[in-house]
Write a protein that holds these residues in place. Sequence first.
Motif, PDB file in Angstrom:
ATOM      1  N   TYR A  39       0.865  -1.191   0.000  1.00  0.00           N
ATOM      2  CA  TYR A  39       0.000   0.000   0.000  1.00  0.00           C
ATOM      3  C   TYR A  39       0.892   1.228   0.000  1.00  0.00           C
ATOM      4  O   TYR A  39       2.100   1.133   0.273  1.00  0.00           O
ATOM      5  N   GLN A  40       0.316   2.385  -0.282  1.00  0.00           N
ATOM      6  CA  GLN A  40       1.131   3.597  -0.249  1.00  0.00           C
ATOM      7  C   GLN A  40       0.304   4.789   0.204  1.00  0.00           C
ATOM      8  O   GLN A  40      -0.932   4.772   0.129  1.00  0.00           O
ATOM      9  N   CYS A  41       1.027   5.828   0.671  1.00  0.00           N
ATOM     10  CA  CYS A  41       0.368   7.077   1.029  1.00  0.00           C
ATOM     11  C   CYS A  41       1.169   8.210   0.399  1.00  0.00           C
ATOM     12  O   CYS A  41       2.393   8.280   0.570  1.00  0.00           O
ATOM     13  N   ALA A  59       7.120  13.182   5.308  1.00  0.00           N
ATOM     14  CA  ALA A  59       6.987  11.717   5.337  1.00  0.00           C
ATOM     15  C   ALA A  59       7.848  11.137   6.449  1.00  0.00           C
ATOM     16  O   ALA A  59       7.429  10.205   7.151  1.00  0.00           O
ATOM     17  N   GLY A  60       9.031  11.710   6.630  1.00  0.00           N
ATOM     18  CA  GLY A  60       9.924  11.239   7.690  1.00  0.00           C
ATOM     19  C   GLY A  60       9.311  11.432   9.070  1.00  0.00           C
ATOM     20  O   GLY A  60       9.368  10.542   9.923  1.00  0.00           O
ATOM     21  N   SER A  75       6.057  -2.597   7.848  1.00  0.00           N
ATOM     22  CA  SER A  75       7.143  -1.651   7.593  1.00  0.00           C
ATOM     23  C   SER A  75       6.601  -0.403   6.920  1.00  0.00           C
ATOM     24  O   SER A  75       5.608  -0.456   6.183  1.00  0.00           O
ATOM     25  N   VAL A  76       7.245   0.719   7.269  1.00  0.00           N
ATOM     26  CA  VAL A  76       6.887   2.006   6.673  1.00  0.00           C
ATOM     27  C   VAL A  76       8.186   2.589   6.139  1.00  0.00           C
ATOM     28  O   VAL A  76       9.111   2.842   6.898  1.00  0.00           O
ATOM     29  N   PHE A  83       7.225   9.636  -0.805  1.00  0.00           N
ATOM     30  CA  PHE A  83       6.235   8.554  -0.709  1.00  0.00           C
ATOM     31  C   PHE A  83       6.393   7.824   0.610  1.00  0.00           C
ATOM     32  O   PHE A  83       7.511   7.698   1.119  1.00  0.00           O
ATOM     33  N   LEU A  84       5.268   7.334   1.109  1.00  0.00           N
ATOM     34  CA  LEU A  84       5.324   6.407   2.234  1.00  0.00           C
ATOM     35  C   LEU A  84       4.944   5.037   1.672  1.00  0.00           C
ATOM     36  O   LEU A  84       3.799   4.825   1.257  1.00  0.00           O
ATOM     37  N   ASN A  85       5.914   4.158   1.590  1.00  0.00           N
ATOM     38  CA  ASN A  85       5.662   2.813   1.067  1.00  0.00           C
ATOM     39  C   ASN A  85       5.372   1.870   2.218  1.00  0.00           C
ATOM     40  O   ASN A  85       6.152   1.776   3.166  1.00  0.00           O
TER      41      ASN A  85
END
Length: 590
Positions: A39-41, A59-60, A75-76, A83-85
Motif C-alpha cells: 500500500y502507499q500514502c 513523510a519522515g 514496515s513504513v 512517498f510512504l511505502n
Amino acid sequence: MQKFIDLISQEMEEAFEAAGYDPALGKVTVSNRPDLCEYQCNGAMAGAKRYHKAPFMIAGDVAAKLAGRQGVFQSVEVVKPGFLNLTISESFLRNYLAEMAEDERFGMPLPEKPSRIVMDYGGPNVAKPLHVGHLRSAVIGEAIKRIVRYHGEEVIGDIHLGDWGLQMGLVITELKKRCPDLPYFDPDFAGDYPEEAPFTVGELEEIYPYASKKSKEDPDYYAEAMDATHRLQTGDRGFRALWEKIIQVSVADMKKNYERLKVSFDLWNGESTVNDIIPGMVEEMKAGGFARESSGALVVDVTEASDKKEMPPCIILKSDGAALYTTTDLATLKDREARFHPDRIIYITDKRQELHFTQVFRAARKCGIVPDTTDLVHIGFGTMNGRDGKPFKTRDGGVMRLQKLIEDINEEMMGKIASNPEIPAEEAAETASRVALAALKYGDLSNQAAKDYIFDMERFTSFEGDTGPYILYTIVRIKSILNRYAAEGGKEASACRFREPESRQEKDLMFGLASFQAEMDAAFEELAPDRVCKYIYQLSNDFNSFYHHTRILAEEDRDRKEGWIALLALTCSVLETCIDVLGFESPERM
Ligand code: ARG
C-alpha cells in the motif's frame, strides 16, 4: 466491520495528526508499484506547499510516529520525493480475515436506514418474441438489482411490459382476419369469453412479424390496426378480453425464458397498468399550465438553459388524442410515486433511449409528478454485436431470438462438458446449462454497460481467461479440494484457524479477500456489475497462483494445512456470493 482500507488509512491519519499535520493527508491506497510495497500514502507530497516543507521531511516525521507502533504496518518506508511505502502486518491481515469469516456478510454492514429503490428492467413487448436486445436489459438489470439488494437496500423490480402499443392492435387485426368468427369480434356477444386462448405462443410469434410487415405495405391494414389499438385502449369489451389472452400466453412464455436466465421480477406491471390514470394526469398538466397545445398535440417544454443540443418538447398526447411511450412512462412514475414513495428509480434500457428518458425525467420534475427527493437514473447500455462488429444476427441474417441464443450456447457447453469422463451423464445437462449461463452473463456483465461488445461464443465459453467458465472452474477447483480434505477426515473448515501468510501468493490472496467490502461498495455506488466481475477475476487469479505454488493437501503440518483450508473456504464463499450477485451459480464438477 470497517473496510480494510479504511482501517489502514485511519492508522496513517493518526500518524499525520500526531506529527502535527492535517490527518486528511493520511489517505492510503493500494500500491501502484506492487514490486516495491503493498500500500502507499502520497499525503506528504500534497502537504508540502501548505507546510512549506520538503515532502521527504513530512513523510519522515510521519514514519517516525509510526516507528514504535505495532499493529497495522509491518514496515513504513520513506522514499524520495516523499512517498510512504507500506507493508501490512501479517497478523493484522490474518485477524481481519478471521473476523470476516465469522460473519455471513463477511463483515459488510447493513445501512442504518435502507433506501427504497424501484428498478425498471427487462421491458419485453407482449406478443413480440424476446430478442437479444432484451437480453442485456434483463441480465444487467438483474445483476444491479442484486448488487443493490446485497448492499442492504429495499428493491422492487418491475418488468414494465410493453403491452399497450400498436403491436397489440396489429395482432388483434390479424387474428380478426384469420378467425373472424371468434366471439371477441362479435359486438353483440354478451356471454363469457372462452377460458382457452385461441392461439399458441408459436402462432403468436408468427402473427406479429407478419402483421407488422403487412401494415408497412398496406395503408388500409395499418389504419385498421390503429383503430384496433384505439378501441383496445378505450375499452372495447371483446378486444380487451382477447388482449388479456394475448398477455396470458405471452407472459407464460416469457416467464419460462426469464427463469432459464435466472432473472425474476417482483412486479409484472406494464404500460397498460397506468391507462386509467392518464386522463387525470393530463388534466393536471393542463391545469398547472405545464402543458401547451402545439399543432393539435399536447406537449410539455423541457428545455433547460444549459442545453447544448436541441431538446424537443415532450409529446403527451398526439393530435388524435392517443397516448405515447412518454405518456405511459410519466403515468408510471406517478403510479410508482404514489404506491412506493421510492428514494430512487433506476431504468435499464438500450442507450438509444437516452433522449426519451431525459425528456421524461425533466417533464416529471417540471409537472411535479416526482419530487426532488426522488433520484431518477437511466442506465443506457450498448449494443451486443456479432464477430463482424455489427448487431448480432442469426446465421441467415435474421433477428436472433433469445431462446435460440440460449440453446446455442447450451449446446456448445454440452459438447465441452460431455467430453469430461468425470461427470456423470445425469449431471451433464444441468452442469452445461449452469456453465453456459455463466458464459453468457459474464460475457455481457464484464463489459462496462454503456459500451458495445462482441458476442464471441468461443471466447465466452473458454475455461481460460476473463470468462464466466474460468470463474466457475476456480470455484469447482476449491470445492474439490475442500471435499477431498473432508473425505480424509479433516477438521470442519469453519473450525480451522487462519494463519499468517507464508508466501507472496498467499498474502496477495488474503489482500484480495480483505478488499471484498470496498469492492462491493464501489459496485453499488457506481451501479456497475463490471466492478464485481473485475474483482472476482483478480481474486480467481490470486487463488490460482496460490494453488499452483502450494501443495495444500500434501502438507504434513496440521496447523498450516488447516490455515489453508480456512483460506480456501473463505475464498469459495466470497466467490459464490459474488456470482450469486451477478446472477449465476456454480456446478459441483465441470
Ligand atoms: N418495452 C421497451 C422496449 O422494448 C422498454 C421499456 C423500458 N422501460 C420503460 N419504463 N420505458 O424498448
